[in-house]
Design an enzyme around this catalytic site. Sequence first.
Site, PDB file in Angstrom:
ATOM      1  N   GLU A   1     -48.718 -22.662  64.235  1.00 26.78           N
ATOM      2  CA  GLU A   1     -48.519 -22.255  62.827  1.00 26.78           C
ATOM      3  C   GLU A   1     -49.629 -21.305  62.386  1.00 26.78           C
ATOM      4  OE1 GLU A   1     -46.380 -23.746  60.181  1.00 26.78           O
ATOM      5  OE2 GLU A   1     -45.600 -25.545  61.156  1.00 26.78           O
TER       6      GLU A   1
ATOM      7  N   GLY B   1     -36.896 -25.174  54.503  1.00 18.76           N
ATOM      8  CA  GLY B   1     -37.503 -24.787  53.228  1.00 18.76           C
ATOM      9  C   GLY B   1     -37.513 -25.898  52.203  1.00 18.76           C
TER      10      GLY B   1
ATOM     11  N   LEU C   1     -39.875 -30.647  54.212  1.00 16.22           N
ATOM     12  CA  LEU C   1     -39.776 -31.823  55.085  1.00 16.22           C
ATOM     13  C   LEU C   1     -40.234 -31.501  56.513  1.00 16.22           C
ATOM     14  CD1 LEU C   1     -36.342 -33.258  53.841  1.00 16.22           C
ATOM     15  CD2 LEU C   1     -38.648 -33.896  53.101  1.00 16.22           C
ATOM     16  N   SER C   2     -40.891 -30.359  56.670  1.00 16.68           N
ATOM     17  CA  SER C   2     -41.568 -30.014  57.930  1.00 16.68           C
ATOM     18  C   SER C   2     -40.662 -29.747  59.118  1.00 16.68           C
ATOM     19  CB  SER C   2     -42.554 -31.113  58.336  1.00 16.68           C
ATOM     20  OG  SER C   2     -43.604 -31.120  57.479  1.00 16.68           O
TER      21      SER C   2
ATOM     22  N   ASP D   1     -48.373 -32.707  59.210  1.00 15.69           N
ATOM     23  CA  ASP D   1     -46.956 -32.642  59.581  1.00 15.69           C
ATOM     24  C   ASP D   1     -46.761 -32.885  61.073  1.00 15.69           C
ATOM     25  OD1 ASP D   1     -46.921 -31.857  56.977  1.00 15.69           O
ATOM     26  OD2 ASP D   1     -46.339 -29.782  57.371  1.00 15.69           O
TER      27      ASP D   1
ATOM     28  N   THR E   1     -54.379 -32.518  51.003  1.00 14.61           N
ATOM     29  CA  THR E   1     -55.645 -33.189  51.329  1.00 14.61           C
ATOM     30  C   THR E   1     -55.934 -33.118  52.824  1.00 14.61           C
ATOM     31  OG1 THR E   1     -54.339 -35.211  51.279  1.00 14.61           O
ATOM     32  CG2 THR E   1     -55.811 -34.831  49.420  1.00 14.61           C
ATOM     33  N   ASP E   2     -54.929 -32.753  53.631  1.00 14.09           N
ATOM     34  CA  ASP E   2     -55.167 -32.794  55.088  1.00 14.09           C
ATOM     35  C   ASP E   2     -56.172 -31.739  55.535  1.00 14.09           C
ATOM     36  OD1 ASP E   2     -53.242 -30.741  54.732  1.00 14.09           O
ATOM     37  OD2 ASP E   2     -52.012 -31.361  56.451  1.00 14.09           O
TER      38      ASP E   2
ATOM     39  N   SER F   1     -30.924 -20.661  69.866  1.00 15.26           N
ATOM     40  CA  SER F   1     -30.835 -21.484  68.663  1.00 15.26           C
ATOM     41  C   SER F   1     -29.353 -21.677  68.336  1.00 15.26           C
ATOM     42  CB  SER F   1     -31.537 -20.790  67.498  1.00 15.26           C
ATOM     43  OG  SER F   1     -31.055 -21.342  66.283  1.00 15.26           O
TER      44      SER F   1
ATOM     45  N   SER G   1     -40.641 -26.955  60.576  1.00 21.01           N
ATOM     46  CA  SER G   1     -41.471 -26.140  61.484  1.00 21.01           C
ATOM     47  C   SER G   1     -42.283 -27.020  62.421  1.00 21.01           C
ATOM     48  CB  SER G   1     -42.459 -25.273  60.701  1.00 21.01           C
ATOM     49  OG  SER G   1     -41.797 -24.488  59.779  1.00 21.01           O
TER      50      SER G   1
HETATM   51  C1  GLA Z   1     -47.613 -28.293  54.429  1.00 20.87           C
HETATM   52  C2  GLA Z   1     -48.666 -28.195  55.517  1.00 20.87           C
HETATM   53  C3  GLA Z   1     -49.476 -29.498  55.632  1.00 20.87           C
HETATM   54  C4  GLA Z   1     -49.987 -29.968  54.274  1.00 20.87           C
HETATM   55  C5  GLA Z   1     -48.874 -29.929  53.232  1.00 20.87           C
HETATM   56  C6  GLA Z   1     -49.376 -30.219  51.839  1.00 20.87           C
HETATM   57  O1  GLA Z   1     -46.631 -29.222  54.758  1.00 20.87           O
HETATM   58  O2  GLA Z   1     -48.078 -27.911  56.760  1.00 20.87           O
HETATM   59  O3  GLA Z   1     -50.517 -29.342  56.545  1.00 20.87           O
HETATM   60  O4  GLA Z   1     -51.087 -29.229  53.873  1.00 20.87           O
HETATM   61  O5  GLA Z   1     -48.215 -28.678  53.205  1.00 20.87           O
HETATM   62  O6  GLA Z   1     -49.841 -31.518  51.754  1.00 20.87           O
END
Ligand code: GLA
Length: 379
Positions: A154, A116, A119-120, A166, A34-35, A66, A122
Amino acid sequence: MVNKVIRYIENRYDAHTPVVVKAPGRINLMGTHTDYNLGFVLPASINYQICTAMHPNNTDHCRIYSIDFDQEVTVSFSEIKAGNNTWLNLILGVVDQLKSRIGGFDMVFTGNIPKGSGLSSSAALCSSVAFALSELFGLQLEKWDMAKLGQKSEHKFAGVQCGIMDQFASIFGEAGKVLKLNCLSLTYESISFNIQGYQLFLFNSNVPHALHESAYNDRRNESAAALELLKTKERSMASFQDLNMAILEQYASEIGDIGYRRARHVITENARVNQMCEAMANGRFAVAGQLLLESHLSQQNDYEVTCEQTNFLVQNIMQEDAILGARQVGGGFGGCILGIARDQDLKPIFNRLNELYQTEYGLKITPIPVKISRGCHRL
Ligand code: GLA
């Protein structure tokens, strides 16, 4: 992690007073995909982070090491471009946007966000770099500037047309709070997360989500196309926030099956963000659980961003009395399952689930003890 990066930058680059920054990953209680559709999201920063140490080196290049990949790269500011190395791309995407305002630097980083897993990791990496550069070179970047630097990295260097959730969660996150963000106005409120008598649980399906594959960008294009078509019908409509199911039904036949289902997911998921806030405020955790399940089913049937394995896991864990609800989190096609359960030992439940999962797919789940923790900060 803090001691580790300090030790490494000292040994490798002889840097004794580095800037050290920790940037967390996130969970998302509600509001999936939805973002970028400029709706609502409800993320929170978590107790898994990227930790970065940086020091100026008085040159026109950066040296980046790294710890986890045991890889070192030297890049001169005049030669920054995207290549095949994912972690490097994300860092360079941020550096590229700031290069006229900074000098050369050395950097080491490590992290404990499972990669992967949705949980973000990146976004956390980009946040840590933007934050550390701002501190190191006195840029005084605002929080939104840092979030947007990460998002643009990104887009331009990783090829993922992600939304802002994220990066927002990693930078703005607060301990014990979930953040309700309106992605259209970019205004947010932080809401105390208190689920006494219940618990959040998180486990990795160990199906690595493949955000870089075109499916994520496809979804973005499909929902944008649906919105564009609806705008030509309803001229007063500016965004998905002006849309409801009654309007969508009216144009169902013109918009086509895919457009209809993508739009339905966005409309109902936006509504679920508000319903989730209400349910939590009123201590109605059975409702909150039901909303999680509905969100998963909407991701599965309407937005089509789940996979066989995560569907299997949600379906089977829902058979357990102690579980109120669960859904896939993150960009999709794998990653983690997030849920709400009664406050009891979940080990027997995970064991049963593991057995079923292993028999069916030859895979195991990994429980991830999760706490809502502080956003990006300097140590
Ligand atoms: C990834 C993207 C976010 C969002 C989610 C799904 O994490 O980086 O911006 O779109 O997917 O909600």
